[in-house]
Design an enzyme around this catalytic site. Structure first.
Site, PDB file in Angstrom:
ATOM      1  N   PHE A 121     -70.195 -60.117   8.433  1.00  0.00           N
ATOM      2  CA  PHE A 121     -69.817 -60.376   9.768  1.00  0.00           C
ATOM      3  C   PHE A 121     -70.714 -61.161  10.369  1.00  0.00           C
ATOM      4  O   PHE A 121     -70.492 -61.368  11.609  1.00  0.00           O
ATOM      5  CB  PHE A 121     -69.506 -58.875  10.407  1.00  0.00           C
ATOM      6  CG  PHE A 121     -70.802 -58.080  10.411  1.00  0.00           C
ATOM      7  CD1 PHE A 121     -71.785 -58.107  11.173  1.00  0.00           C
ATOM      8  CD2 PHE A 121     -70.807 -57.036   9.079  1.00  0.00           C
ATOM      9  CE1 PHE A 121     -72.940 -57.407  11.148  1.00  0.00           C
ATOM     10  CE2 PHE A 121     -71.915 -56.486   9.325  1.00  0.00           C
ATOM     11  CZ  PHE A 121     -73.099 -56.602  10.137  1.00  0.00           C
ATOM     12  N   ASN A 157     -69.223 -53.832  20.854  1.00  0.00           N
ATOM     13  CA  ASN A 157     -69.827 -52.977  21.147  1.00  0.00           C
ATOM     14  C   ASN A 157     -70.682 -52.904  22.567  1.00  0.00           C
ATOM     15  O   ASN A 157     -71.441 -52.190  22.660  1.00  0.00           O
ATOM     16  CB  ASN A 157     -70.453 -51.969  19.966  1.00  0.00           C
ATOM     17  CG  ASN A 157     -71.663 -53.060  19.303  1.00  0.00           C
ATOM     18  OD1 ASN A 157     -71.779 -54.019  19.874  1.00  0.00           O
ATOM     19  ND2 ASN A 157     -72.147 -52.345  18.338  1.00  0.00           N
ATOM     20  N   THR A 174     -73.845 -47.586  16.328  1.00  0.00           N
ATOM     21  CA  THR A 174     -73.327 -49.202  16.273  1.00  0.00           C
ATOM     22  C   THR A 174     -71.843 -49.239  16.436  1.00  0.00           C
ATOM     23  O   THR A 174     -71.347 -49.971  17.284  1.00  0.00           O
ATOM     24  CB  THR A 174     -73.838 -49.568  14.860  1.00  0.00           C
ATOM     25  OG1 THR A 174     -75.212 -49.573  14.695  1.00  0.00           O
ATOM     26  CG2 THR A 174     -73.413 -51.153  14.738  1.00  0.00           C
ATOM     27  N   TYR A 183     -80.212 -62.630  15.075  1.00  0.00           N
ATOM     28  CA  TYR A 183     -79.652 -61.699  14.076  1.00  0.00           C
ATOM     29  C   TYR A 183     -79.813 -62.029  12.700  1.00  0.00           C
ATOM     30  O   TYR A 183     -79.211 -61.478  11.771  1.00  0.00           O
ATOM     31  CB  TYR A 183     -77.927 -61.643  14.401  1.00  0.00           C
ATOM     32  CG  TYR A 183     -77.455 -60.681  15.364  1.00  0.00           C
ATOM     33  CD1 TYR A 183     -77.953 -59.390  15.428  1.00  0.00           C
ATOM     34  CD2 TYR A 183     -76.574 -61.101  16.221  1.00  0.00           C
ATOM     35  CE1 TYR A 183     -77.450 -58.310  16.373  1.00  0.00           C
ATOM     36  CE2 TYR A 183     -76.096 -60.428  17.334  1.00  0.00           C
ATOM     37  CZ  TYR A 183     -76.512 -59.073  17.279  1.00  0.00           C
ATOM     38  OH  TYR A 183     -75.882 -58.357  18.486  1.00  0.00           O
ATOM     39  N   HIS A 237     -76.662 -54.816  22.913  1.00  0.00           N
ATOM     40  CA  HIS A 237     -77.779 -54.774  22.096  1.00  0.00           C
ATOM     41  C   HIS A 237     -79.038 -53.899  22.402  1.00  0.00           C
ATOM     42  O   HIS A 237     -79.558 -54.209  23.350  1.00  0.00           O
ATOM     43  CB  HIS A 237     -78.203 -56.059  21.548  1.00  0.00           C
ATOM     44  CG  HIS A 237     -79.511 -56.075  20.711  1.00  0.00           C
ATOM     45  ND1 HIS A 237     -79.143 -56.029  19.235  1.00  0.00           N
ATOM     46  CD2 HIS A 237     -80.634 -56.425  20.826  1.00  0.00           C
ATOM     47  CE1 HIS A 237     -80.571 -56.097  18.765  1.00  0.00           C
ATOM     48  NE2 HIS A 237     -81.371 -56.403  19.837  1.00  0.00           N
ATOM     49  N   ARG A 279     -72.086 -46.947  24.189  1.00  0.00           N
ATOM     50  CA  ARG A 279     -70.763 -47.320  23.510  1.00  0.00           C
ATOM     51  C   ARG A 279     -69.925 -46.407  23.420  1.00  0.00           C
ATOM     52  O   ARG A 279     -68.713 -46.551  23.382  1.00  0.00           O
ATOM     53  CB  ARG A 279     -71.345 -47.734  22.217  1.00  0.00           C
ATOM     54  CG  ARG A 279     -72.070 -49.254  22.202  1.00  0.00           C
ATOM     55  CD  ARG A 279     -72.988 -49.355  20.806  1.00  0.00           C
ATOM     56  NE  ARG A 279     -73.603 -50.432  20.554  1.00  0.00           N
ATOM     57  CZ  ARG A 279     -74.666 -50.833  19.706  1.00  0.00           C
ATOM     58  NH1 ARG A 279     -75.061 -49.671  18.872  1.00  0.00           N
ATOM     59  NH2 ARG A 279     -75.108 -52.055  19.795  1.00  0.00           N
ATOM     60  N   ARG A 337     -81.961 -46.585  22.551  1.00  0.00           N
ATOM     61  CA  ARG A 337     -81.078 -46.541  21.360  1.00  0.00           C
ATOM     62  C   ARG A 337     -80.033 -45.378  21.502  1.00  0.00           C
ATOM     63  O   ARG A 337     -78.981 -45.208  21.263  1.00  0.00           O
ATOM     64  CB  ARG A 337     -81.808 -46.469  20.035  1.00  0.00           C
ATOM     65  CG  ARG A 337     -82.414 -47.642  19.425  1.00  0.00           C
ATOM     66  CD  ARG A 337     -81.755 -48.976  19.021  1.00  0.00           C
ATOM     67  NE  ARG A 337     -81.045 -48.517  17.894  1.00  0.00           N
ATOM     68  CZ  ARG A 337     -80.506 -49.349  17.098  1.00  0.00           C
ATOM     69  NH1 ARG A 337     -79.998 -50.683  17.615  1.00  0.00           N
ATOM     70  NH2 ARG A 337     -79.857 -48.888  16.114  1.00  0.00           N
TER      71      ARG A 337
HETATM   72  P1  ADP Z   1     -77.127 -52.115  16.265  1.00  0.00           P
HETATM   73  O1  ADP Z   1     -76.365 -53.434  17.203  1.00  0.00           O
HETATM   74  O2  ADP Z   1     -76.604 -51.016  16.411  1.00  0.00           O
HETATM   75  O3  ADP Z   1     -78.452 -52.271  16.197  1.00  0.00           O
HETATM   76  P2  ADP Z   1     -76.742 -53.432  13.722  1.00  0.00           P
HETATM   77  O4  ADP Z   1     -78.162 -54.124  13.952  1.00  0.00           O
HETATM   78  O5  ADP Z   1     -76.496 -52.914  12.277  1.00  0.00           O
HETATM   79  O6  ADP Z   1     -76.510 -52.448  14.950  1.00  0.00           O
HETATM   80  O7  ADP Z   1     -75.750 -54.636  13.909  1.00  0.00           O
HETATM   81  C1  ADP Z   1     -75.740 -55.745  14.908  1.00  0.00           C
HETATM   82  C2  ADP Z   1     -74.348 -55.748  15.402  1.00  0.00           C
HETATM   83  O8  ADP Z   1     -73.817 -56.432  14.447  1.00  0.00           O
HETATM   84  C3  ADP Z   1     -73.858 -54.646  16.091  1.00  0.00           C
HETATM   85  O9  ADP Z   1     -74.224 -54.179  17.317  1.00  0.00           O
HETATM   86  C4  ADP Z   1     -72.085 -55.123  16.027  1.00  0.00           C
HETATM   87  O10 ADP Z   1     -71.864 -56.040  17.109  1.00  0.00           O
HETATM   88  C5  ADP Z   1     -72.036 -55.901  14.689  1.00  0.00           C
HETATM   89  N1  ADP Z   1     -71.756 -55.392  13.530  1.00  0.00           N
HETATM   90  C6  ADP Z   1     -72.285 -54.461  12.721  1.00  0.00           C
HETATM   91  N2  ADP Z   1     -71.579 -53.904  11.798  1.00  0.00           N
HETATM   92  C7  ADP Z   1     -70.453 -54.766  12.073  1.00  0.00           C
HETATM   93  C8  ADP Z   1     -69.021 -54.671  11.195  1.00  0.00           C
HETATM   94  N3  ADP Z   1     -69.072 -53.879  10.159  1.00  0.00           N
HETATM   95  N4  ADP Z   1     -68.018 -55.417  11.511  1.00  0.00           N
HETATM   96  C9  ADP Z   1     -68.538 -56.344  12.651  1.00  0.00           C
HETATM   97  N5  ADP Z   1     -69.379 -56.399  13.181  1.00  0.00           N
HETATM   98  C10 ADP Z   1     -70.459 -55.623  13.091  1.00  0.00           C
END
Ligand code: ADP
Length: 169
Positions: A77, A132, A111, A69, A135, A122, A105
């Protein structure tokens, strides 16, 4: 046994080569595993027609989660997210198929599960953004990086499936 003429063998080889398609990294996060959703999630990718080319169960270290990440390290977060990803078993997978990065996706949904459409993973199976369940890589570059982070090259299996001629014509 049926003898296959050399020309047909060559054609098959070419087809196998031509079938080398886009790949994406998909992970079922610890909440998805604990909630017993592994088969449910895999079946959605499988029924669509995507091909599973790598899979393993692993408990990532916090350092590993931070690498995965890294793009989010400035977000508030980030720490909680990395703690969570490393809190239990994750199913790491690579799926292959035409358009699999973008369409994967779509299968996953937005998300925030509150904003995910019904019919998405989701949307159907999760409630809050911090849990959620899945990934998926968000583009070709991330897909390449994430596959390389989670898998060694020899853990990826290239094979042709009989379904391909029915899926792709
Ligand atoms: P995605 O997983 O849909 O690609 P992101 O890359 O933006 O989304 O974020 C990675 C992960 O971080 C998300 O799947 C979620 O688990 C977590 N996340 C994102 N935004 C938040 C938030 N506002 N509060 C808590 N966890 C978050």
């Amino acid at each position: 046994a049926l003898a296959i003429p050399a020309a047909v063998c060559m054609l098959q080889e070419q087809e196998v080569h031509a079938a080398e398609m886009e790949r994406t990294f998909i992970a079922i996060k610890p909440d998805g595993v604990q909630r017993g959703l592994i088969a449910e999630i895999i079946s959605r990718f499988e029924r669509k027609g995507f091909k599973l080319v790598a899979i393993k169960i692993v408990v990532p270290s916090k350092e590993f989660a931070q690498k995965h990440y890294h793009d989010l390290k400035e977000r508030p977060f980030f720490d909680g997210l990395c703690d969570f990803l490393s809190s239990g078993p994750v199913i790491a997978m690579v799926w292959e198929g035409e358009g699999v990065i973008k369409y994967g996706r779509k299968l996953i949904g937005a998300t925030d599960p509150q904003k995910s459409e019904p019919g998405t993973i989701r949307g159907d199976l999760a409630v809050v953004v911090g849990r959620n369940i899945i990934h998926g890589s968000d583009g070709p570059e991330t897909a390449k990086d994430e596959i390389n982070l989670w898998f060694k090259p020899d853990e990826l299996v290239s094979y042709s499936s009989n379904a391909e001629k029915w899926l792709y014509g």
